[in-house]
Design a protein around this motif. Structure first.
Motif, mmCIF file in Angstrom:
data_model
loop_
_atom_site.group_PDB
_atom_site.id
_atom_site.type_symbol
_atom_site.label_atom_id
_atom_site.label_comp_id
_atom_site.label_asym_id
_atom_site.label_seq_id
_atom_site.Cartn_x
_atom_site.Cartn_y
_atom_site.Cartn_z
ATOM 1 N N SER A 18 0.977 -1.071 -0.115
ATOM 2 C CA SER A 18 0.055 -0.093 0.060
ATOM 3 C C SER A 18 0.901 1.545 0.040
ATOM 4 C CB SER A 18 -0.696 0.146 1.397
ATOM 5 O OG SER A 18 -0.133 -0.094 2.465
ATOM 6 N N ASP A 19 0.308 2.428 -0.564
ATOM 7 C CA ASP A 19 0.956 3.478 -0.505
ATOM 8 C C ASP A 19 1.301 4.295 0.896
ATOM 9 O OD1 ASP A 19 0.597 3.599 -3.136
ATOM 10 O OD2 ASP A 19 -0.994 5.458 -3.158
ATOM 11 N N SER A 20 0.631 3.723 2.072
ATOM 12 C CA SER A 20 0.781 3.991 3.384
ATOM 13 C C SER A 20 1.913 3.447 3.893
ATOM 14 C CB SER A 20 -0.313 3.908 4.206
ATOM 15 O OG SER A 20 -0.853 2.581 4.210
ATOM 16 N N GLU A 21 2.417 2.062 3.401
ATOM 17 C CA GLU A 21 3.454 1.279 3.640
ATOM 18 C C GLU A 21 4.551 1.798 3.052
ATOM 19 O OE1 GLU A 21 5.419 -1.663 5.829
ATOM 20 O OE2 GLU A 21 3.507 -0.660 6.322
ATOM 21 N N ASN A 45 5.141 4.594 2.319
ATOM 22 C CA ASN A 45 5.506 6.193 2.998
ATOM 23 C C ASN A 45 5.964 5.886 4.416
ATOM 24 O OD1 ASN A 45 4.435 7.753 1.240
ATOM 25 N ND2 ASN A 45 2.373 8.078 2.124
ATOM 26 N N LYS A 46 5.604 4.757 5.308
ATOM 27 C CA LYS A 46 6.263 4.476 6.179
ATOM 28 C C LYS A 46 7.586 3.754 6.141
ATOM 29 C CE LYS A 46 5.217 0.928 9.940
ATOM 30 N NZ LYS A 46 4.170 -0.124 10.077
ATOM 31 N N GLU A 97 4.706 13.099 3.673
ATOM 32 C CA GLU A 97 5.079 11.504 3.502
ATOM 33 C C GLU A 97 4.964 11.431 1.761
ATOM 34 O OE1 GLU A 97 2.235 9.503 5.702
ATOM 35 O OE2 GLU A 97 2.797 10.322 7.726
ATOM 36 N N SER A 154 -0.199 13.381 -1.020
ATOM 37 C CA SER A 154 0.348 12.784 0.375
ATOM 38 C C SER A 154 1.373 13.849 0.776
ATOM 39 C CB SER A 154 0.665 11.381 0.533
ATOM 40 O OG SER A 154 1.136 11.136 1.493
#
Length: 81
Positions: free
Chosen positions: A37-40, A42-43, A68, A62
């Motif tokens: 995922s995009d959030s992962e 970014n993390k 991020e 984002s």
């Protein structure tokens, strides 16, 4: 410099950057591969201080709104094989 290459870009870009001496991860090398995922992404980018290279404009939103990922290189091209 450390980079994280997103799924829309070919692994050849990662290979080229590695031959030039950079620390590079392509999403294909992550546990969820290109389904990460995009959030992962970014993390990982923030934790490892990696520049995300992508064609996905969602990362631009984002980056502008939440700062991020860590750094962003947005590639705008036609389709590439």
């Amino acid at each position: 410099m450390k980079f994280l290459i997103d799924a829309q870009l070919p692994v050849r870009i990662a290979d080229l950057l590695v031959t030039l001496g950079y620390d590079v991860i392509h999403t294909k090398n992550l546990p969820l591969k290109n389904s990460t995922s995009d959030s992962e992404i970014n993390k990982i980018s923030i934790l490892e201080k990696r520049i995300v290279i992508t064609k996905d404009k969602d990362f631009l939103d984002s980056f502008l709104i939440k700062q991020e990922p860590y750094k962003l290189l947005l590639v705008t091209t036609g389709n590439i094989s």
